[in-house]
Scaffold this motif. Sequence first.
Motif, PDB file in Angstrom:
ATOM      1  N   ARG A  73      13.983  11.377  19.725  1.00  0.00           N
ATOM      2  CA  ARG A  73      14.330  12.633  18.783  1.00  0.00           C
ATOM      3  C   ARG A  73      15.283  13.215  19.631  1.00  0.00           C
ATOM      4  O   ARG A  73      16.047  13.549  18.906  1.00  0.00           O
ATOM      5  CB  ARG A  73      12.966  13.423  18.773  1.00  0.00           C
ATOM      6  N   ARG A  74      14.986  13.482  20.637  1.00  0.00           N
ATOM      7  CA  ARG A  74      16.729  14.183  21.501  1.00  0.00           C
ATOM      8  C   ARG A  74      18.127  12.859  21.578  1.00  0.00           C
ATOM      9  O   ARG A  74      19.001  13.861  21.602  1.00  0.00           O
ATOM     10  CB  ARG A  74      16.057  14.415  22.850  1.00  0.00           C
ATOM     11  N   ASN A 111       8.602   8.815  21.375  1.00  0.00           N
ATOM     12  CA  ASN A 111       8.968   9.144  20.396  1.00  0.00           C
ATOM     13  C   ASN A 111       9.743  10.636  20.408  1.00  0.00           C
ATOM     14  O   ASN A 111      10.595  11.123  19.956  1.00  0.00           O
ATOM     15  CB  ASN A 111       7.598  10.108  19.320  1.00  0.00           C
ATOM     16  N   GLU A 112       9.148  11.103  21.730  1.00  0.00           N
ATOM     17  CA  GLU A 112      10.790  12.551  21.982  1.00  0.00           C
ATOM     18  C   GLU A 112      12.266  12.373  22.469  1.00  0.00           C
ATOM     19  O   GLU A 112      12.568  13.083  22.245  1.00  0.00           O
ATOM     20  CB  GLU A 112      10.092  13.295  23.065  1.00  0.00           C
ATOM     21  N   ASN A 165      19.306  13.406  17.747  1.00  0.00           N
ATOM     22  CA  ASN A 165      19.937  15.203  18.046  1.00  0.00           C
ATOM     23  C   ASN A 165      21.427  15.033  18.580  1.00  0.00           C
ATOM     24  O   ASN A 165      22.548  14.809  18.121  1.00  0.00           O
ATOM     25  CB  ASN A 165      18.770  15.764  18.504  1.00  0.00           C
ATOM     26  N   ASP A 181      12.188   9.535  13.405  1.00  0.00           N
ATOM     27  CA  ASP A 181      13.943   9.543  13.621  1.00  0.00           C
ATOM     28  C   ASP A 181      14.517   9.543  13.783  1.00  0.00           C
ATOM     29  O   ASP A 181      16.366   9.405  13.229  1.00  0.00           O
ATOM     30  CB  ASP A 181      13.916  10.568  14.769  1.00  0.00           C
ATOM     31  N   GLN A 185       4.906   6.129  13.982  1.00  0.00           N
ATOM     32  CA  GLN A 185       5.827   7.613  14.308  1.00  0.00           C
ATOM     33  C   GLN A 185       6.705   6.965  15.148  1.00  0.00           C
ATOM     34  O   GLN A 185       7.958   7.965  14.529  1.00  0.00           O
ATOM     35  CB  GLN A 185       4.716   8.217  15.391  1.00  0.00           C
TER      36      GLN A 185
END
Length: 416
Positions: free
Chosen positions: A250-251, A246-247, A254, A292, A288
């Motif tokens: 997300r990054r 997930n991280e 972005n 994003d 989850q």
Amino acid sequence: MKKKISRITAIIVALLIFVSCSANSPNNTNPPDNTVPGPSSDATISPSPEESATPVPTPSPTPTPTPTPTPAPKEPVKVKALYLTGSTVAKSIDHYIDLVNRTELNSLVIDIKENGYINYESQIPLAQELSLYKKVYDVKEVLKKCHDNNIYVIGRIVVFRDNGLSNQKTEYGIKKPNGSLWKEGKMGSWTNPYIKEVCDYNIEIAKEAVELGFDEIQFDYVRFPTTKANEVTYGENVPPKSEAINEFLRRAVNEIKKVKDVPVSADIFGIVIESDRDGKAIGQLFDQIGMDIDYISPMIYPSHYANASDGVFGNGVGQTINGVLFTAPDLEPYNVVYQALLKTKSRISQVPGYKAKVRPYLQDFTIRMKEGYYQEYGAKQVREQIQAVYDAGYEEWILWDGSNTYSESALLPDNQ
């Protein structure tokens, strides 16, 4: 004497009147005296417009520019696509462009990175340093051809299954407990999703691809490998696998959208829609993973669900999908896709703020299993799956065949 003086006076007055009249005659050629008395003896009176030899034009008013209308935002493409390897793109891109032009297709998924190598000459420093690219196709030429034909191009990046990077920098690889590289048979080694530099490298590939002109980035193998717990080690005190995945997403979203606001998607196993246990094992928790990114592409391949045999994909029971037990799922492509997507819709409806839209991968290949548990896939089976997508309330789909030998007759003509 007085008369004489009077005559003289009269003559003088007459002369004065004559001189005065002559001075004001329009035939007088003497220039007018423009000098006016005042503080400065150099001051002059500008001639009036009527007296000026060269007329002074009246200044035109400055035109008010017409504002350029703000273009309406583009409608998102409702993707109907098939997947192409880098080698197929190099050899046959013109064929597939023609296929898109003739049929209901409007998009292509093209491999950017596969088998550990970028398919074109990348300028990313690490790729240059370690020669992690191959000149498989001319990326600018391919993108121009596709865009000239109004084709939406999705760039696929195989993320953590990366035999190239993990072998060049073994510290980035997934290890066995003894410290050696863990390998997935012939597919080779994987990079460790917990390592920041590994994630950074894949994000840089995506950013470069967006700058080159890809319309969307699709991450595949954005997960951990399927292994037994004692086969591998990822380091000490690491968080749950799903947090790492997930991280990364997300990054990635972005950073990519700082370059250009393009959609970002991820491929997920179809089984994680049914089973959180499987999702935790590979780091793809369904509730989850779509928070994003813009799209999820569950790989709903009927052949990949468990069957009731004791052979390939057999577990002696079969697979329950949305409460329906399928003992031979490969034989029921419509029902498998339909029930899987109904379950997808139900789960998403229970997660507030779920961002990702659904665009499934569908099966256009055959896996030979135990007799009675598989079938040859062709136009009929492909069309059944596409219809199931529509019947479940979705509009987008991608066909998958690793060898790119598609059932082209399954595709409707462009005018239908």
